[in-house]
Write a protein that holds these residues in place. Structure first.
Motif, PDB file in Angstrom:
ATOM      1  N   THR A  67      80.956 120.186 166.302  1.00  0.00           N
ATOM      2  CA  THR A  67      79.974 119.747 167.297  1.00  0.00           C
ATOM      3  C   THR A  67      80.529 118.544 168.032  1.00  0.00           C
ATOM      4  O   THR A  67      81.445 117.859 167.531  1.00  0.00           O
ATOM      5  CB  THR A  67      78.642 119.363 166.642  1.00  0.00           C
ATOM      6  OG1 THR A  67      78.852 118.213 165.795  1.00  0.00           O
ATOM      7  CG2 THR A  67      78.077 120.519 165.833  1.00  0.00           C
ATOM      8  N   SER A  68      79.983 118.260 169.202  1.00  0.00           N
ATOM      9  CA  SER A  68      80.450 117.094 169.965  1.00  0.00           C
ATOM     10  C   SER A  68      80.238 115.810 169.172  1.00  0.00           C
ATOM     11  O   SER A  68      81.076 114.896 169.224  1.00  0.00           O
ATOM     12  CB  SER A  68      79.721 117.022 171.303  1.00  0.00           C
ATOM     13  OG  SER A  68      78.317 117.050 171.121  1.00  0.00           O
ATOM     14  N   ALA A  69      79.144 115.740 168.412  1.00  0.00           N
ATOM     15  CA  ALA A  69      78.885 114.537 167.609  1.00  0.00           C
ATOM     16  C   ALA A  69      79.952 114.358 166.537  1.00  0.00           C
ATOM     17  O   ALA A  69      80.431 113.233 166.305  1.00  0.00           O
ATOM     18  CB  ALA A  69      77.500 114.633 166.970  1.00  0.00           C
ATOM     19  N   ALA A  70      80.338 115.450 165.877  1.00  0.00           N
ATOM     20  CA  ALA A  70      81.357 115.365 164.834  1.00  0.00           C
ATOM     21  C   ALA A  70      82.722 115.007 165.414  1.00  0.00           C
ATOM     22  O   ALA A  70      83.481 114.229 164.830  1.00  0.00           O
ATOM     23  CB  ALA A  70      81.429 116.689 164.076  1.00  0.00           C
ATOM     24  N   ILE A  71      83.041 115.585 166.581  1.00  0.00           N
ATOM     25  CA  ILE A  71      84.314 115.258 167.234  1.00  0.00           C
ATOM     26  C   ILE A  71      84.346 113.784 167.630  1.00  0.00           C
ATOM     27  O   ILE A  71      85.344 113.081 167.405  1.00  0.00           O
ATOM     28  CB  ILE A  71      84.532 116.142 168.475  1.00  0.00           C
ATOM     29  CG1 ILE A  71      84.573 117.623 168.092  1.00  0.00           C
ATOM     30  CG2 ILE A  71      85.833 115.761 169.182  1.00  0.00           C
ATOM     31  CD1 ILE A  71      84.494 118.568 169.277  1.00  0.00           C
ATOM     32  N   ALA A  72      83.237 113.312 168.214  1.00  0.00           N
ATOM     33  CA  ALA A  72      83.178 111.914 168.644  1.00  0.00           C
ATOM     34  C   ALA A  72      83.319 110.967 167.453  1.00  0.00           C
ATOM     35  O   ALA A  72      84.024 109.948 167.525  1.00  0.00           O
ATOM     36  CB  ALA A  72      81.870 111.657 169.380  1.00  0.00           C
ATOM     37  N   GLU A  73      82.666 111.313 166.348  1.00  0.00           N
ATOM     38  CA  GLU A  73      82.767 110.469 165.155  1.00  0.00           C
ATOM     39  C   GLU A  73      84.185 110.472 164.602  1.00  0.00           C
ATOM     40  O   GLU A  73      84.719 109.424 164.214  1.00  0.00           O
ATOM     41  CB  GLU A  73      81.793 110.963 164.088  1.00  0.00           C
ATOM     42  CG  GLU A  73      81.816 110.122 162.821  1.00  0.00           C
ATOM     43  CD  GLU A  73      80.837 110.621 161.766  1.00  0.00           C
ATOM     44  OE1 GLU A  73      80.763 109.987 160.697  1.00  0.00           O
ATOM     45  OE2 GLU A  73      80.159 111.634 162.018  1.00  0.00           O
ATOM     46  N   ALA A  74      84.809 111.642 164.569  1.00  0.00           N
ATOM     47  CA  ALA A  74      86.158 111.752 164.008  1.00  0.00           C
ATOM     48  C   ALA A  74      87.193 111.013 164.845  1.00  0.00           C
ATOM     49  O   ALA A  74      88.140 110.422 164.308  1.00  0.00           O
ATOM     50  CB  ALA A  74      86.549 113.226 163.884  1.00  0.00           C
ATOM     51  N   THR A  75      87.018 111.029 166.161  1.00  0.00           N
ATOM     52  CA  THR A  75      88.036 110.483 167.073  1.00  0.00           C
ATOM     53  C   THR A  75      87.684 109.111 167.617  1.00  0.00           C
ATOM     54  O   THR A  75      88.448 108.551 168.413  1.00  0.00           O
ATOM     55  CB  THR A  75      88.241 111.436 168.259  1.00  0.00           C
ATOM     56  OG1 THR A  75      87.010 111.557 168.992  1.00  0.00           O
ATOM     57  CG2 THR A  75      88.689 112.816 167.783  1.00  0.00           C
ATOM     58  N   ALA A  76      86.535 108.564 167.212  1.00  0.00           N
ATOM     59  CA  ALA A  76      86.043 107.297 167.756  1.00  0.00           C
ATOM     60  C   ALA A  76      85.917 107.377 169.278  1.00  0.00           C
ATOM     61  O   ALA A  76      86.196 106.422 170.002  1.00  0.00           O
ATOM     62  CB  ALA A  76      86.948 106.137 167.350  1.00  0.00           C
ATOM     63  N   GLY A  77      85.499 108.545 169.753  1.00  0.00           N
ATOM     64  CA  GLY A  77      85.345 108.773 171.185  1.00  0.00           C
ATOM     65  C   GLY A  77      83.895 108.769 171.607  1.00  0.00           C
ATOM     66  O   GLY A  77      82.977 108.583 170.797  1.00  0.00           O
ATOM     67  N   LYS A  78      83.664 108.985 172.879  1.00  0.00           N
ATOM     68  CA  LYS A  78      82.321 108.999 173.447  1.00  0.00           C
ATOM     69  C   LYS A  78      82.071 110.352 174.096  1.00  0.00           C
ATOM     70  O   LYS A  78      82.827 110.787 174.968  1.00  0.00           O
ATOM     71  CB  LYS A  78      82.166 107.880 174.476  1.00  0.00           C
ATOM     72  CG  LYS A  78      80.767 107.783 175.069  1.00  0.00           C
ATOM     73  CD  LYS A  78      80.656 106.623 176.037  1.00  0.00           C
ATOM     74  CE  LYS A  78      79.245 106.536 176.618  1.00  0.00           C
ATOM     75  NZ  LYS A  78      79.125 105.399 177.586  1.00  0.00           N
ATOM     76  N   ALA A  79      80.985 111.021 173.648  1.00  0.00           N
ATOM     77  CA  ALA A  79      80.646 112.338 174.177  1.00  0.00           C
ATOM     78  C   ALA A  79      79.869 112.210 175.473  1.00  0.00           C
ATOM     79  O   ALA A  79      78.936 111.399 175.577  1.00  0.00           O
ATOM     80  CB  ALA A  79      79.835 113.123 173.156  1.00  0.00           C
ATOM     81  N   SER A  80      80.231 113.015 176.470  1.00  0.00           N
ATOM     82  CA  SER A  80      79.515 113.001 177.749  1.00  0.00           C
ATOM     83  C   SER A  80      78.182 113.723 177.636  1.00  0.00           C
ATOM     84  O   SER A  80      77.233 113.429 178.370  1.00  0.00           O
ATOM     85  CB  SER A  80      80.366 113.668 178.839  1.00  0.00           C
ATOM     86  OG  SER A  80      80.546 115.054 178.557  1.00  0.00           O
TER      87      SER A  80
END
Length: 465
Positions: free
Chosen positions: A6-19
């Motif tokens: 999910t975008s939330a899991a990707i953002a958490e894993a990569t320390a990124g920000k989901a649009s």
């Protein structure tokens, strides 16, 4: 179907920000490989920038992208996409309870990885995962990890290297429960100042990432066995050797030729014996099978499933796949495709088996030069002539500049009537082969990948010659 990420899991894993919120079912960094619902990772390299292909990725159905600059479409914004892919790979490894196997070696990596996958996928009822193709480098390994579903039971990852310290980084991403070194040979030897010992130490880096309680699996008959064992013992709770001689923990005690090629093997695994068939031909495949059995047992897989899978294995493109072709001139011939890679050890093993290859016509060779041998290239290419002379070929087509050394040695020793030519490239080799090949012939094509001999295979198989 449960989403891979999910975008939330990707953002958490990569320390990124989901649009925005989204989910994906696959991961790719090549926009040409993107399918509906995939995550596109826009990698920046020395000669390419994935951000230039984001639009194409979305047009192909990407559900989201990892980017380091804002784009149109659902995305995760990160400072560095290469680092983000590594972080996603680490998160994938952390979230799974799968038993993981890492595979390296100078020869046999991909075939061993594929055989392990077949065995473990069978006994886990489709819950095995492996790296596809030869995605075994600093971007291929994290990509393969990031593609692994959370509920995977077994993961198999190929890891390659051509310089020191590469495997050290990769194995710390994979964190294998069992790690295999298939064999040591002078592949990439031109990149190591201290020759094969440098290759041994670089391959042994795979043990540095072993999980607590992990198993190291090493070739017993390697001249560097003790060196490998000493390094393995620093990181592994268990060190298992495989081979043909007394003293090997997993040993082939009897090997006979199978009726349709391949081998019938009786192996001893400590207190157990297993009789099985290997569809693939050659002593090197018997050796690979012993490493496979050791790994399957180490991670709690089913040995019977492994035996069945080895009996059903078919060749891999570029690594032993066999093609029966119909000739334009009439009749049929066999093409053996070993076009993906070549080094002194794999050349010797392949030519030794070609010696006993059944053939109602003639045996023909297209052999390409072996790359990355450094200042020892002339020596290894000259020595190759001895193995060629023993295999019974009626025609020999050599490809590439370094094969001049092989040609010079062959010219001194070839039997009268054996045809030899030396070509500059794959296209010229194909032209020569098309003139020669006839009904009942067997044509072996092998060389380093940079020569593009796979194009000759394709042309012959597709009747485009």
């Amino acid at each position: 179907m449960t989403a891979l990420w999910t975008s939330a899991a990707i953002a958490e894993a990569t320390a990124g920000k989901a649009s925005t919120e989204f989910s994906v079912n696959g991961v790719a960094f090549d926009s040409r490989e993107i399918g509906p619902g995939d995550l596109f990772v826009a990698l920046k390299g020395e000669h390419s920038d994935g951000h230039l292909h984001v639009e194409q990725a979305f047009a192909s159905g990407a559900a989201g992208a990892i980017v380091s600059e804002p784009v149109e479409g659902s995305h995760i914004l990160v400072p560095d996409t290469v680092e983000a892919l590594d972080m996603l790979a680490k998160a994938s490894r952390v979230r799974t309870d799968a038993k993981i196997i890492g595979v390296t070696g100078s020869v046999g990596k991909t075939g061993t990885k594929e055989a392990l996958y077949a065995a473990l996928d069978r006994c886990s009822f489709g819950k095995a995962h492996r790296s596809v193709k030869s995605y075994n480098n600093h971007v291929g390994v994290p990509l393969s990890l990031s593609r692994m579903p959370e509920d995977t039971k077994f993961g198999i990852f190929e890891m390659g290297m051509n310089h020191a310290n590469e495997l050290s980084a990769l194995t710390r991403l994979v964190r294998p429960d069992a790690a295999i070194i298939t064999a040591i040979a002078p592949a990439h030897i031109g990149n190591f100042r201290n020759g094969e010992q440098g290759i041994v130490d670089a391959k042994a880096e795979i043990f540095e990432g072993l999980m607590p309680g992990g198993t190291a699996i090493i070739p017993h008959e390697s001249p560097y066995f003790q060196r490998l064992k000493k390094t393995a013992e620093r990181y592994a709770a268990h060190v298992i050797s495989f081979g043909f001689e007394d003293g090997a923990d997993v040993r082939a005690v009897d090997v006979v030729a199978a009726p349709r090629g391949g081998s019938l093997v009786t192996a001893r695994l400590g207190d157990r014996s297993l009789c099985f068939t290997i569809a693939e031909a050659g002593r090197h495949w018997v050796s690979n099978s012993l490493a496979i059995l050791a790994a399957v047992r180490a991670v709690g897989g089913d040995l019977a499933s492994a035996g069945l899978s080895l009996a059903e294995m078919s060749g891999i493109d570029g690594r032993g796949r066999r093609h029966d072709i119909s000739l334009k001139s009439g009749g049929k011939a066999l093409i053996i495709d070993e076009s993906y890679n070549a080094n002194p050890a794999s050349m010797k093993a392949t030519l030794q088996h070609f010696t006993v290859e059944p053939c109602t016509g003639r045996k023909i060779l297209i052999l390409g030069a072996m790359g990355e041998l450094g200042d020892q290239s002339a020596q290894f290419h000259t020595a190759l002539a001895d193995d060629i002379l023993l295999c019974g070929a009626a025609a020999i087509i050599l490809v590439g500049d370094d094969m001049a050394h092989t040609a010079a040695k062959l010219e001194q020793s070839l039997d009268q009537g054996v045809k030899m030519s030396h070509c500059e490239n794959a296209a010229a080799a194909l032209t020569e082969a098309a003139k020669l090949i006839g009904d009942g012939d067997v044509l072996l094509i092998k060389g380093s990948n940079y020569l593009g001999l796979s194009s000759a295979v394709s042309a012959l198989v597709n009747g485009e010659y």
